[in-house]
Design a protein around this motif. Structure first.
Motif, PDB file in Angstrom:
ATOM      1  N   PRO A 426     -14.367  67.109  67.933  1.00 24.54           N
ATOM      2  CA  PRO A 426     -14.433  68.566  67.717  1.00 24.54           C
ATOM      3  C   PRO A 426     -15.227  69.273  68.816  1.00 24.54           C
ATOM      4  CG  PRO A 426     -14.937  67.372  65.703  1.00 24.54           C
ATOM      5  CD  PRO A 426     -14.962  66.371  66.811  1.00 24.54           C
ATOM      6  N   GLY A 427     -16.255  68.601  69.332  1.00 20.00           N
ATOM      7  CA  GLY A 427     -17.050  69.223  70.385  1.00 20.00           C
ATOM      8  C   GLY A 427     -16.271  69.476  71.654  1.00 20.00           C
ATOM      9  N   SER A 428     -15.275  68.650  71.929  1.00 19.71           N
ATOM     10  CA  SER A 428     -14.487  68.819  73.155  1.00 19.71           C
ATOM     11  C   SER A 428     -13.656  70.090  73.132  1.00 19.71           C
ATOM     12  CB  SER A 428     -13.578  67.606  73.362  1.00 19.71           C
ATOM     13  OG  SER A 428     -12.606  67.531  72.333  1.00 19.71           O
ATOM     14  N   LEU A 429     -13.511  70.713  71.951  1.00 20.28           N
ATOM     15  CA  LEU A 429     -12.750  71.959  71.840  1.00 20.28           C
ATOM     16  C   LEU A 429     -13.616  73.188  72.086  1.00 20.28           C
ATOM     17  CD1 LEU A 429     -10.767  71.064  68.577  1.00 20.28           C
ATOM     18  CD2 LEU A 429     -10.040  70.748  70.955  1.00 20.28           C
ATOM     19  N   LEU A 430     -14.924  73.013  72.171  1.00 22.04           N
ATOM     20  CA  LEU A 430     -15.851  74.144  72.335  1.00 22.04           C
ATOM     21  C   LEU A 430     -16.037  74.417  73.826  1.00 22.04           C
ATOM     22  CD1 LEU A 430     -18.499  73.089  69.644  1.00 22.04           C
ATOM     23  CD2 LEU A 430     -16.499  74.559  69.346  1.00 22.04           C
ATOM     24  N   ARG A 431     -15.203  75.291  74.376  1.00 26.22           N
ATOM     25  CA  ARG A 431     -15.185  75.478  75.820  1.00 26.22           C
ATOM     26  C   ARG A 431     -16.180  76.531  76.289  1.00 26.22           C
ATOM     27  NH1 ARG A 431     -14.392  72.187  78.473  1.00 26.22           N
ATOM     28  NH2 ARG A 431     -13.277  73.219  80.173  1.00 26.22           N
ATOM     29  N   PRO A 433     -19.682  78.786  76.589  1.00 27.18           N
ATOM     30  CA  PRO A 433     -21.113  78.502  76.386  1.00 27.18           C
ATOM     31  C   PRO A 433     -21.633  78.971  75.034  1.00 27.18           C
ATOM     32  CG  PRO A 433     -20.725  79.335  78.598  1.00 27.18           C
ATOM     33  CD  PRO A 433     -19.426  79.485  77.865  1.00 27.18           C
ATOM     34  N   GLY A 434     -21.152  80.134  74.556  1.00 23.99           N
ATOM     35  CA  GLY A 434     -21.620  80.632  73.265  1.00 23.99           C
ATOM     36  C   GLY A 434     -21.255  79.697  72.121  1.00 23.99           C
ATOM     37  N   LEU A 435     -20.058  79.106  72.188  1.00 27.34           N
ATOM     38  CA  LEU A 435     -19.647  78.160  71.150  1.00 27.34           C
ATOM     39  C   LEU A 435     -20.517  76.909  71.174  1.00 27.34           C
ATOM     40  CD1 LEU A 435     -15.750  78.409  71.441  1.00 27.34           C
ATOM     41  CD2 LEU A 435     -17.177  79.242  69.563  1.00 27.34           C
ATOM     42  N   ARG A 436     -20.851  76.483  72.373  1.00 24.79           N
ATOM     43  CA  ARG A 436     -21.657  75.258  72.473  1.00 24.79           C
ATOM     44  C   ARG A 436     -23.082  75.508  71.977  1.00 24.79           C
ATOM     45  NH1 ARG A 436     -18.819  75.053  77.389  1.00 24.79           N
ATOM     46  NH2 ARG A 436     -20.662  75.390  78.692  1.00 24.79           N
ATOM     47  N   LEU A 530     -24.310  61.431  62.723  1.00 24.81           N
ATOM     48  CA  LEU A 530     -25.472  62.318  62.605  1.00 24.81           C
ATOM     49  C   LEU A 530     -26.293  62.322  63.891  1.00 24.81           C
ATOM     50  CD1 LEU A 530     -26.764  61.663  58.974  1.00 24.81           C
ATOM     51  CD2 LEU A 530     -26.109  63.878  59.930  1.00 24.81           C
ATOM     52  N   GLY A 531     -26.531  61.132  64.450  1.00 24.95           N
ATOM     53  CA  GLY A 531     -27.281  61.084  65.701  1.00 24.95           C
ATOM     54  C   GLY A 531     -26.527  61.700  66.856  1.00 24.95           C
ATOM     55  N   ALA A 532     -25.189  61.504  66.875  1.00 22.46           N
ATOM     56  CA  ALA A 532     -24.375  62.011  67.980  1.00 22.46           C
ATOM     57  C   ALA A 532     -24.101  63.503  67.871  1.00 22.46           C
ATOM     58  CB  ALA A 532     -23.061  61.242  68.045  1.00 22.46           C
ATOM     59  N   LEU A 533     -24.478  64.133  66.741  1.00 24.15           N
ATOM     60  CA  LEU A 533     -24.257  65.574  66.608  1.00 24.15           C
ATOM     61  C   LEU A 533     -24.908  66.362  67.737  1.00 24.15           C
ATOM     62  CD1 LEU A 533     -24.617  66.557  62.831  1.00 24.15           C
ATOM     63  CD2 LEU A 533     -22.551  66.534  64.237  1.00 24.15           C
ATOM     64  N   PHE A 534     -26.008  65.852  68.259  1.00 28.83           N
ATOM     65  CA  PHE A 534     -26.710  66.589  69.303  1.00 28.83           C
ATOM     66  C   PHE A 534     -25.998  66.501  70.655  1.00 28.83           C
ATOM     67  CE2 PHE A 534     -30.003  65.486  66.162  1.00 28.83           C
ATOM     68  CZ  PHE A 534     -30.382  66.769  65.806  1.00 28.83           C
ATOM     69  N   LEU A 535     -25.011  65.599  70.767  1.00 31.36           N
ATOM     70  CA  LEU A 535     -24.190  65.549  71.968  1.00 31.36           C
ATOM     71  C   LEU A 535     -22.942  66.411  71.827  1.00 31.36           C
ATOM     72  CD1 LEU A 535     -24.353  61.714  72.760  1.00 31.36           C
ATOM     73  CD2 LEU A 535     -25.869  63.546  73.537  1.00 31.36           C
ATOM     74  N   LEU A 536     -22.615  66.767  70.586  1.00 32.80           N
ATOM     75  CA  LEU A 536     -21.424  67.582  70.342  1.00 32.80           C
ATOM     76  C   LEU A 536     -21.441  68.887  71.138  1.00 32.80           C
ATOM     77  CD1 LEU A 536     -19.744  68.200  66.920  1.00 32.80           C
ATOM     78  CD2 LEU A 536     -20.463  70.167  68.256  1.00 32.80           C
ATOM     79  N   PRO A 537     -22.566  69.622  71.255  1.00 31.53           N
ATOM     80  CA  PRO A 537     -22.544  70.880  72.007  1.00 31.53           C
ATOM     81  C   PRO A 537     -22.252  70.701  73.495  1.00 31.53           C
ATOM     82  CG  PRO A 537     -24.463  70.773  70.568  1.00 31.53           C
ATOM     83  CD  PRO A 537     -23.866  69.419  70.591  1.00 31.53           C
ATOM     84  N   LEU A 538     -22.368  69.465  73.999  1.00 31.67           N
ATOM     85  CA  LEU A 538     -22.174  69.231  75.430  1.00 31.67           C
ATOM     86  C   LEU A 538     -20.743  68.853  75.773  1.00 31.67           C
ATOM     87  CD1 LEU A 538     -25.390  67.076  76.090  1.00 31.67           C
ATOM     88  CD2 LEU A 538     -25.144  69.572  76.120  1.00 31.67           C
ATOM     89  N   ALA A 539     -20.007  68.332  74.781  1.00 32.62           N
ATOM     90  CA  ALA A 539     -18.698  67.755  75.081  1.00 32.62           C
ATOM     91  C   ALA A 539     -17.719  68.785  75.625  1.00 32.62           C
ATOM     92  CB  ALA A 539     -18.129  67.095  73.821  1.00 32.62           C
ATOM     93  N   GLY A 540     -17.753  70.014  75.092  1.00 24.27           N
ATOM     94  CA  GLY A 540     -16.790  71.012  75.534  1.00 24.27           C
ATOM     95  C   GLY A 540     -17.002  71.475  76.957  1.00 24.27           C
ATOM     96  N   GLY A 541     -18.189  71.289  77.496  1.00 23.75           N
ATOM     97  CA  GLY A 541     -18.459  71.721  78.857  1.00 23.75           C
ATOM     98  C   GLY A 541     -18.121  70.693  79.911  1.00 23.75           C
TER      99      GLY A 541
END
Length: 730
Positions: A426-431, A433-436, A530-541
């Motif tokens: 799902p993070g890879s879809l957040l292109r 910066p505001g979404l991330r 749960l631990g990887a959630l903090f990497l989710l905001p980075l995937a879309g960028g």
């Protein structure tokens, strides 16, 4: 510069791959750290615990063939081990006693037990410590780890503790019988023995497997002082208050359950649970017992016993509770339960404050926040779905429905991949910066909400959420309102809470896998996600190629793990399947061709009298009977026709433990009855003749009766049984 799109995308990609590698390496490293320490040999200093010396004691308790013989209550093997235990205690200068008692369990029935007790250290009177293990086993296996090794461990602990001089509080030993039949040895002790009234602290040792690290998995209420003393004395601590929350919700019980119900004692329950597929089977033997597990258990119990002081010999009433976790087998972190809600509230307040700050600076919009929250929820749901799908595929195409497999690593890798994919897809879809940024705040608030929810409804679980949520809130304040996005050092900052979560959650994941196998894949996928959630905001960028590579690696690992699990043999010496056989025969009937005849149980009428107290009816009769099971029987059941008002044995009423049997008959289950038999009183309404059927369960199958077992299939629990039925009219 990190504000350039190409530079930022490379920075984000490097951070994501670095984070994944560090999380995986730290988790694997934590599993290795959690392994038990190397066993000490007999040359270890006298004041230290030595697994070699404990195992020598174990061999003295169950020498030769006795170490391979099941010893359920009332069996000859049970009596032999008891006599050996009494002899060892006398040789070490103790004066043991045997408590012969009759007791009942609300789910197993009633039976005779023979507990072994001894005052082993300190003054003879006053509030003190009770060390507890049990010496009986299930009928299917010899019960070396569960729990004769625990008996030997306590004897070695007492030997080593003696080297420091006598404590200034009493130390007493209770080795129970009938633990495997509803904890009735502990029930008899708690009901009848005067030591129960002067016990302030209980240490119980158990096993639900044959290997693995020993964990402090249960305490009583008011456990702050227990955890404080455990942390002081433990050499390689392994404990977690979330484990206590999990155990509290499980149907499993030990002798400690009974003792805690009888008196509000302080308590520590230790067990190792590796190799659980050998638990309650013939493979719970001397050969499969890991000396390292014995070393760890003995060292932790000895450390706690040495740390205790006379001022600790108080009941737990009024003492505070603790939230705690051991980290890396090195130390224990803890805080009072009273801090839980304020800390969880602080986490949520900081998280919401960081979000309001970001909204005020217009770094993200409300719509961005909704999308980010949706991505976080989708990540967790997708991780669980992918983990469950992997398990369903393995079961569907292998035909195996067992929670434990011979080679768990491939399936574990699949569940890791499911957790990472669930978080990052799902993070890879957040292109934008505001979404991330919105996803960062949503992840932080999710952790804070978990901290608050656990503080309210499962306080012990707060330990895995509160520290990470606090750090995540701090990171959100630092980088969560930056108009420059999450590149450079800001991306690296997100690794801090991701990595901090691993030491708190890895022991839980490992423990859930040991306890439940892969029947609960959410225990791994959910924790990883749960631990990887903090990497989710980075995937879309990340750049498109980097995103595709990340997702391809995750999918490849998921598929490879499933295929490897399907191609490897599911069972083996370390992970057998379980299958029990049952041979039924009616007493006096001709045996099947080639099958040896089986003896019959006996029921003798000793006396008959009019109905009297405790029954209140005027018409009826009281029958006094002697039940004599077939020698070696592990259970005898009476199916009584007519209206049975009450059953008594040794003055104990069995009414609450009767069960409705076939044909409307009352079922009375008995065990632990030796060849001399047991005298029962039956109170019957009316004077009509009564039909009683006696059903004996004998361990094993008679000669000539064979059961074709699949490869690596062994009996478990009751094991193979021969059922013998005899009918009597009285």
């Amino acid at each position: 510069m990190d504000n350039q799109p190409g530079s930022e995308s490379r920075s984000l990609a490097a951070t994501v791959f670095l984070g994944l590698a560090l999380i995986l390496a730290l988790d694997v490293g934590m599993r290795r750290v959690l392994a038990p320490p190397a066993p000490r040999d007999a040359s270890a200093p006298a004041e230290d615990f030595s697994a070699a010396r404990a195992l020598a004691t174990l061999d003295a308790l169950a020498p030769g063939d006795l170490a391979r013989t099941p010893r359920p209550s009332g069996s000859r093997a049970n009596a032999e081990v008891r006599e050996n235990l009494l002899q060892v205690l006398r040789e070490r200068g103790y004066e043991p006693q045997v408590q012969y008692a009759y007791a009942c369990s609300s789910w197993e029935g009633c039976g005779v037990v023979r507990n072994v007790l001894a005052h082993v250290a300190g003054p003879p009177e006053g509030e003190g410590v009770l060390l507890v293990a049990h010496y009986d086993s299930v009928p299917a296996g010899p019960g070396i780890a569960d729990d004769l090794a625990g008996v030997a461990t306590l004897l070695e602990v007492l030997r080593a503790r003696r080297e420091n001089g006598p404590p200034d509080f009493p130390v007493r030993l209770l080795i129970t019988d009938g633990e495997e039949r509803g904890l009735i040895g502990a029930r008899a002790f708690a009901r009848d023995h005067p030591w129960m009234g002067s016990t302030a602290f209980v240490i119980n040792v158990e096993a639900r497997g044959t290997c693995g690290a020993t964990t402090l998995f249960q305490t009583g209420a008011g456990n702050w002082r227990v955890i404080e003393r455990y942390a002081e004395g433990a050499q390689q601590p392994s404990t977690n208050s979330v484990g206590i929350e999990v155990y509290r919700r499980m149907p499993n019980d030990t002798d400690l359950t009974v003792l805690l119900a009888a008196r509000p004692v302080q308590a520590a329950n230790f067990a190792f649970i590796g190799g659980v597929s050998r638990y309650h089977t013939p493979l719970d033997d001397r050969e499969h017992l890991d000396p390292a597990s014995v070393q760890h258990q003995g060292g932790e119990v000895l450390g706690l016993l040495r740390a205790l002081r006379s001022e600790d010999m108080v009941l737990s009433q009024g003492l505070p509770d603790a939230i705690f976790a051991s980290l890396g087998g090195a130390f224990v972190v803890s805080w009072p339960l009273a801090w839980n809600l304020p800390l969880a509230g602080l986490c949520l307040a900081l998280s919401l404050g960081a979000l309001v700050r970001a909204l005020a600076r217009r770094s993200l919009s409300v719509l961005d926040l909704a999308a980010g929250a949706g991505a976080v929820l989708l990540a967790l749901g997708l991780a669980v779905l992918l983990g469950r799908a992997a398990l369903l595929l393995v079961r569907a195409y292998s035909g195996v429905d067992a929670p434990w497999t011979l080679s768990p690593a491939p399936l574990r890798g699949t569940l890791y991949a499911a957790g990472f994919l669930g978080a990052l897809l799902p993070g890879s879809l957040l292109r934008r910066p505001g979404l991330r940024l919105a996803a960062l705040h949503a992840a932080t608030i999710a952790w804070s909400a978990a901290a608050l929810g656990s503080a309210l409804y499962a306080p012990g679980a707060s330990v895995i959420f509160v520290p990470t949520a606090l750090l995540a809130a701090g990171v959100a304040w630092s980088v969560g309102s930056s108009p420059r996005g999450l590149g450079g050092w800001r991306a690296l900052a997100l690794l801090a809470p991701a990595l901090l979560s691993v030491p708190f959650m890895a022991p839980l994941s490992s423990g859930l896998e040991e306890a439940f196998g892969h029947a609960l894949p959410e225990g791994t996928t959910g924790i990883v996600a749960l631990g990887a959630l903090f990497l989710l905001p980075l995937a879309g960028g990340m750049a498109r190629l980097a995103r595709l590579l990340m997702l391809a690696l995750g999918q490849g690992a998921w598929i490879a793990g499933v295929l490897a699990t399907l191609t490897l043999p599911p069972y083996g010496a370390s992970a057998p399947s379980h299958l029990n056989g049952l041979h039924r025969v009616a007493a006096g009937a001709d045996a099947a061709p080639g099958v040896a005849p089986v003896p019959s149980p006996r029921l003798t009428l000793l006396s008959e009298a009019p109905l009297g107290p405790p029954a209140s009816l005027e018409v009826g009769r009281r029958l006094t009977l002697r039940v004599q099971p077939v020698p070696g029987s592990v259970e005898t059941t009476l199916l009584v026709g007519g209206e049975l008002l009450e059953t008594r044995a040794h003055g104990v009423a069995l009414d609450a433990f009767n069960r409705s049997g076939p044909g409307g008959r009352t079922q009375v289950r008995l065990f632990g009855v030796d060849e001399q038999g047991l005298e029962l009183e039956l109170y019957l309404a009316g004077n009509a003749p009564v039909a009683i059927e006696v059903v004996d369960l004998l361990p094993g199958l008679p000669p000539g009766a064979h059961l074709e077992r699949p490869t690596w299939s062994v009996p478990r629990g009751y094991g193979d049984l021969t059922e013998v039925r005899s009918s009597f009219d009285l």
